[in-house]
Scaffold this motif. Structure first.
Motif, mmCIF file in Angstrom:
data_model
loop_
_atom_site.group_PDB
_atom_site.id
_atom_site.type_symbol
_atom_site.label_atom_id
_atom_site.label_comp_id
_atom_site.label_asym_id
_atom_site.label_seq_id
_atom_site.Cartn_x
_atom_site.Cartn_y
_atom_site.Cartn_z
ATOM 1 N N GLU A 89 57.511 62.155 31.582
ATOM 2 C CA GLU A 89 56.147 62.558 31.908
ATOM 3 C C GLU A 89 55.888 64.047 31.680
ATOM 4 O OE1 GLU A 89 53.553 60.519 32.676
ATOM 5 O OE2 GLU A 89 55.005 58.962 32.150
ATOM 6 N N ILE A 93 52.773 67.040 29.061
ATOM 7 C CA ILE A 93 51.879 68.088 29.564
ATOM 8 C C ILE A 93 51.906 69.265 28.586
ATOM 9 C CG2 ILE A 93 51.333 69.625 31.489
ATOM 10 C CD1 ILE A 93 52.879 67.671 33.299
ATOM 11 N N ILE A 123 46.022 72.707 36.727
ATOM 12 C CA ILE A 123 47.216 72.124 36.108
ATOM 13 C C ILE A 123 48.161 71.606 37.198
ATOM 14 C CG2 ILE A 123 49.289 72.654 34.741
ATOM 15 C CD1 ILE A 123 47.475 74.773 33.274
ATOM 16 N N LYS A 126 46.299 68.468 38.988
ATOM 17 C CA LYS A 126 46.041 67.292 38.145
ATOM 18 C C LYS A 126 47.270 66.789 37.390
ATOM 19 C CE LYS A 126 41.390 67.299 38.395
ATOM 20 N NZ LYS A 126 40.532 66.238 38.763
ATOM 21 N N LYS A 127 48.238 67.682 37.149
ATOM 22 C CA LYS A 127 49.366 67.286 36.300
ATOM 23 C C LYS A 127 50.718 67.416 36.999
ATOM 24 C CE LYS A 127 46.724 68.423 32.188
ATOM 25 N NZ LYS A 127 46.620 69.276 31.013
#
Length: 154
Positions: A89, A93, A123, A126-127
């Motif tokens: 994951e 990004i 960032i 949300k990430k």
């Protein structure tokens, strides 16, 4: 595959790291080789994987990405499944320039770029906070870059 490098290879690599768009003719003059011999050496270094590719280095300020944040991440576990899920994951990004598996107090160290602190907050929210297996995050903002290079010593 390991490859033995001589002084001429080292000069070629040092030059290409500083001037990646140099022509073969200029490179051969710089390292004192014939153009054909220089081309063969560069080709050998590429085929051996010593030279991974060629890139353009961009100015983060001109692209509004001048805020650099180092993020230490501790995961909830160390199983292969947890590590693999996190790594899969984090690769997605684009704001994460580097991700290193660490030995020490944190499991991973990330180098993140953002426009400013507000952008980093986005960032983060949300990430980064949604990455699988994250137990803790500690962020440190770079105040100034004292030294930055992409050139490896050869």
């Amino acid at each position: 595959m390991l490859i033995e490098l001589d002084a001429t290879d080292a000069r070629i690599l040092a030059t290409l790291q500083k001037r990646g768009r140099i022509s073969n003719a200029e490179l051969s003059e710089t390292v004192n080789l014939s153009a054909s011999a220089c081309h063969r050496r560069v080709q050998r270094l590429e085929e051996a994987g010593v030279i991974l590719g060629y890139v353009a280095l961009l100015d983060p300020k001109r692209l509004e990405r001048s805020t650099v944040v180092f993020v230490e991440i501790t995961l909830s576990g160390q199983t292969d499944e947890v590590l693999d899920a996190f790594e899969r994951e984090v690769r997605l990004i684009p704001d994460v320039l580097e991700c290193h598996l660490m030995a020490g107090t944190a499991d991973y160290l990330l180098k993140v770029v953002a426009a400013d602190t507000e952008d980093f907050a986005r960032i983060h929210r949300k990430k980064l906070a949604r990455l699988p297996g994250v137990a803790q995050m500690h962020s440190s903002f770079s105040l100034r870059t004292v030294r930055h290079t992409t050139a490896l010593p050869v």
